[in-house]
Write an enzyme that holds these catalytic residues in place. Structure first.
Site, PDB file in Angstrom:
ATOM      1  N   TYR A  88      -5.121   4.705   9.277  1.00 29.72           N
ATOM      2  CA  TYR A  88      -4.943   5.535  10.416  1.00 29.72           C
ATOM      3  C   TYR A  88      -6.292   5.548  11.259  1.00 29.72           C
ATOM      4  O   TYR A  88      -6.406   5.302  12.309  1.00 29.72           O
ATOM      5  CB  TYR A  88      -4.155   6.437  10.193  1.00 29.72           C
ATOM      6  CG  TYR A  88      -3.698   7.200  11.365  1.00 29.72           C
ATOM      7  CD1 TYR A  88      -3.739   6.938  12.883  1.00 29.72           C
ATOM      8  CD2 TYR A  88      -2.489   8.182  11.196  1.00 29.72           C
ATOM      9  CE1 TYR A  88      -3.084   7.414  13.679  1.00 29.72           C
ATOM     10  CE2 TYR A  88      -1.708   8.954  12.252  1.00 29.72           C
ATOM     11  CZ  TYR A  88      -2.079   8.458  13.706  1.00 29.72           C
ATOM     12  OH  TYR A  88      -1.394   9.068  14.575  1.00 29.72           O
ATOM     13  N   SER A 140      -7.445   2.834  13.394  1.00 31.27           N
ATOM     14  CA  SER A 140      -6.746   2.608  14.755  1.00 31.27           C
ATOM     15  C   SER A 140      -7.021   3.846  15.744  1.00 31.27           C
ATOM     16  O   SER A 140      -6.801   3.613  16.890  1.00 31.27           O
ATOM     17  CB  SER A 140      -5.060   2.928  14.363  1.00 31.27           C
ATOM     18  OG  SER A 140      -4.693   2.300  13.508  1.00 31.27           O
ATOM     19  N   ASP A 175       0.953  -1.198   0.019  1.00 28.77           N
ATOM     20  CA  ASP A 175      -0.003   0.136  -0.035  1.00 28.77           C
ATOM     21  C   ASP A 175       0.900   1.368  -0.193  1.00 28.77           C
ATOM     22  O   ASP A 175       0.379   2.318  -0.525  1.00 28.77           O
ATOM     23  CB  ASP A 175      -0.772   0.064   1.342  1.00 28.77           C
ATOM     24  CG  ASP A 175      -2.132  -0.914   0.956  1.00 28.77           C
ATOM     25  OD1 ASP A 175      -2.366  -1.229   0.237  1.00 28.77           O
ATOM     26  OD2 ASP A 175      -2.366  -1.675   2.134  1.00 28.77           O
ATOM     27  N   GLY A 176       2.101   1.241   0.464  1.00 29.37           N
ATOM     28  CA  GLY A 176       2.933   2.363   0.749  1.00 29.37           C
ATOM     29  C   GLY A 176       3.438   2.969  -0.848  1.00 29.37           C
ATOM     30  O   GLY A 176       3.554   3.844  -1.088  1.00 29.37           O
ATOM     31  N   GLU A 206      -5.723   9.892   4.114  1.00 28.13           N
ATOM     32  CA  GLU A 206      -6.223  11.076   5.115  1.00 28.13           C
ATOM     33  C   GLU A 206      -4.844  11.899   5.363  1.00 28.13           C
ATOM     34  O   GLU A 206      -3.817  11.861   4.961  1.00 28.13           O
ATOM     35  CB  GLU A 206      -6.154  10.162   6.772  1.00 28.13           C
ATOM     36  CG  GLU A 206      -4.951  10.223   7.244  1.00 28.13           C
ATOM     37  CD  GLU A 206      -4.156   8.652   6.828  1.00 28.13           C
ATOM     38  OE1 GLU A 206      -3.107   8.763   6.325  1.00 28.13           O
ATOM     39  OE2 GLU A 206      -4.642   7.586   6.856  1.00 28.13           O
TER      40      GLU A 206
HETATM   41  P1  NAD Z   1       3.295   1.434   5.103  1.00 27.29           P
HETATM   42  O1  NAD Z   1       3.509   1.292   3.730  1.00 27.29           O
HETATM   43  O2  NAD Z   1       3.901   0.683   6.119  1.00 27.29           O
HETATM   44  O3  NAD Z   1       1.671   1.445   5.505  1.00 27.29           O
HETATM   45  C1  NAD Z   1       1.106   1.400   6.733  1.00 27.29           C
HETATM   46  C2  NAD Z   1       0.135   0.495   6.905  1.00 27.29           C
HETATM   47  O4  NAD Z   1      -1.111   0.836   6.471  1.00 27.29           O
HETATM   48  C3  NAD Z   1       0.495  -0.991   5.961  1.00 27.29           C
HETATM   49  O5  NAD Z   1       0.141  -1.975   6.673  1.00 27.29           O
HETATM   50  C4  NAD Z   1      -0.652  -0.655   4.930  1.00 27.29           C
HETATM   51  O6  NAD Z   1      -0.868  -1.894   4.436  1.00 27.29           O
HETATM   52  C5  NAD Z   1      -1.634  -0.152   5.730  1.00 27.29           C
HETATM   53  N1  NAD Z   1      -2.537   0.821   4.804  1.00 27.29           N
HETATM   54  C6  NAD Z   1      -2.142   1.850   4.151  1.00 27.29           C
HETATM   55  N2  NAD Z   1      -3.474   2.323   3.681  1.00 27.29           N
HETATM   56  C7  NAD Z   1      -4.376   1.502   4.063  1.00 27.29           C
HETATM   57  C8  NAD Z   1      -5.865   1.569   3.673  1.00 27.29           C
HETATM   58  N3  NAD Z   1      -6.615   2.481   3.086  1.00 27.29           N
HETATM   59  N4  NAD Z   1      -6.689   0.750   4.505  1.00 27.29           N
HETATM   60  C9  NAD Z   1      -5.974  -0.353   5.209  1.00 27.29           C
HETATM   61  N5  NAD Z   1      -4.687  -0.575   5.295  1.00 27.29           N
HETATM   62  C10 NAD Z   1      -4.001   0.550   4.971  1.00 27.29           C
HETATM   63  O7  NAD Z   1       3.534   3.100   5.776  1.00 27.29           O
HETATM   64  P2  NAD Z   1       3.525   4.254   4.798  1.00 27.29           P
HETATM   65  O8  NAD Z   1       3.768   4.525   3.382  1.00 27.29           O
HETATM   66  O9  NAD Z   1       4.064   5.597   5.650  1.00 27.29           O
HETATM   67  O10 NAD Z   1       1.854   4.502   4.816  1.00 27.29           O
HETATM   68  C11 NAD Z   1       1.167   5.652   5.183  1.00 27.29           C
HETATM   69  C12 NAD Z   1      -0.309   5.363   5.716  1.00 27.29           C
HETATM   70  O11 NAD Z   1       0.175   4.787   7.099  1.00 27.29           O
HETATM   71  C13 NAD Z   1      -1.001   6.470   6.260  1.00 27.29           C
HETATM   72  O12 NAD Z   1      -1.902   6.777   5.034  1.00 27.29           O
HETATM   73  C14 NAD Z   1      -1.617   6.022   7.555  1.00 27.29           C
HETATM   74  O13 NAD Z   1      -2.915   5.872   7.144  1.00 27.29           O
HETATM   75  C15 NAD Z   1      -1.133   4.720   8.049  1.00 27.29           C
HETATM   76  N6  NAD Z   1      -0.508   4.983   9.322  1.00 27.29           N
HETATM   77  C16 NAD Z   1      -1.234   4.536  10.413  1.00 27.29           C
HETATM   78  C17 NAD Z   1      -1.115   4.620  11.516  1.00 27.29           C
HETATM   79  C18 NAD Z   1      -1.691   3.977  12.746  1.00 27.29           C
HETATM   80  O14 NAD Z   1      -2.642   3.050  12.102  1.00 27.29           O
HETATM   81  N7  NAD Z   1      -1.477   4.255  14.024  1.00 27.29           N
HETATM   82  C19 NAD Z   1      -0.005   5.376  12.026  1.00 27.29           C
HETATM   83  C20 NAD Z   1       0.617   6.338  10.938  1.00 27.29           C
HETATM   84  C21 NAD Z   1       0.565   6.109   9.727  1.00 27.29           C
END
Ligand code: NAD
Length: 260
Positions: free
Chosen positions: A161, A164, A45-46, A121
């Site tokens: 995010y 979570s 996804d990243g 987001e």
């Molecule tokens: P990354 O590639 O490690 O992605 C982070 C995780 O989020 C991966 O497991 C990915 O599969 C999952 N993910 C991404 N978009 C998703 C979606 N729409 N639905 C379900 N899972 C999804 O790291 P990155 O490149 O930094 O990705 C950025 C994303 O990481 C941000 O858009 C944010 O949504 C997510 N994030 C989540 C948290 C949290 O859940 N606490 C904190 C920071 C960032």
């Protein structure tokens, strides 16, 4: 027809990139990293988020295809095992496309506006100090927020995010966006609504800073420090991203496959 490939860069993804170039060449597709009609991502996804941001300027002219090389991705439908089927679909012009909307955020500082688009987001976070800001809905004052930050997400971002943070999962057929709190302070002095809120597309949320601390603005995987801002105006934009699906998959199937 022109294509580009964006890879996570690990050895397994790199080997699939070689295979894709070879097979796409055989069906006369032209490799054009700057101006493609089809963007294929190989990774997770990243990688897809990076690709979407790389082609934001031509987002309404491209379709995205995700080949996932790790665990099942949310935006990446194909695996290395169905690369041949992907090539067949492109060759025969047979496809099932799905559109996901982008969120827009206009950040105003000293009468200058920077516009951002997010597939998942935007967040506004101060991890070190309590952040004080006023929340307006359609220019009407709603509440004063104190705490770590706020997250504004798209329907597909609702499972990232936002999830979570205890936000609801939102079906992308709903033209809506969501506001969730990150570590809000609630006591006799400070009070916030303390519940995720879902807004229809035609509405907007305006965040106005009430302190002078630096804050982190994240837009999907990207982040920057805002050294003061006047207001941030968020709404669901008219722009969307088109994804090619391996097989038709309802959003709830996508959720079930990713999380259960
Ligand atoms: P990354 O590639 O490690 O992605 C982070 C995780 O989020 C991966 O497991 C990915 O599969 C999952 N993910 C991404 N978009 C998703 C979606 N729409 N639905 C379900 N899972 C999804 O790291 P990155 O490149 O930094 O990705 C950025 C994303 O990481 C941000 O858009 C944010 O949504 C997510 N994030 C989540 C948290 C949290 O859940 N606490 C904190 C920071 C960032």
């Amino acid at each position: 027809m022109k294509y580009s490939i964006i890879s996570r860069g690990d050895p397994f993804s790199a080997s699939i990139v070689v295979e894709l170039h070879e097979k796409l060449g055989l069906i006369n597709l032209i490799n054009d990293q700057d101006n493609p009609n089809i963007v294929i991502t190989v990774g997770g996804d990243g990688t897809m988020l990076k690709a979407v941001h790389q082609y934001l300027d031509i987002i309404d002219q491209v379709v995205f295809i995700g080949v996932h090389t790790g665990k099942l991705g949310f935006y990446t439908d194909f695996t290395h095992e169905n690369v041949d089927l992907l090539i067949e679909q492109i060759k025969n012009d047979e496809y099932i496309d799905i559109k996901f909307p982008l969120l827009s955020a206009n950040v105003w500082t000293n009468s200058i506006c920077e516009q951002y688009y997010a597939l998942n987001e935007i967040t506004l976070i101060n991890a070190f100090h309590t952040q004080h800001l006023d929340v307006f809905i359609n220019d009407e004052y709603f509440e004063s927020f104190q705490g770590t930050g706020l997250c504004v997400s798209t329907p597909t971002g609702s499972s990232a995010y936002n999830k979570s943070l205890g936000g609801a999962l939102l079906h992308p057929n709903l033209q809506a966006f969501q506001l969730t709190e990150i570590g809000s302070i609630n006591n006799n002095v400070y009070r916030t609504i303390s519940a995720p809120m879902i807004f229809p597309k035609e509405q907007s949320i305006i965040l106005k800073s009430k302190d002078s601390y630096e804050v982190s603005l994240t837009v999907d995987h990207e982040h920057q420090t805002l050294k003061g801002y006047d207001e941030i105006r968020c709404t669901l934009s008219d722009k969307s991203v088109v994804f090619r699906q391996f097989i038709e998959k309802d959003f709830w199937k996508r959720i079930q496959k990713s999380f259960l």
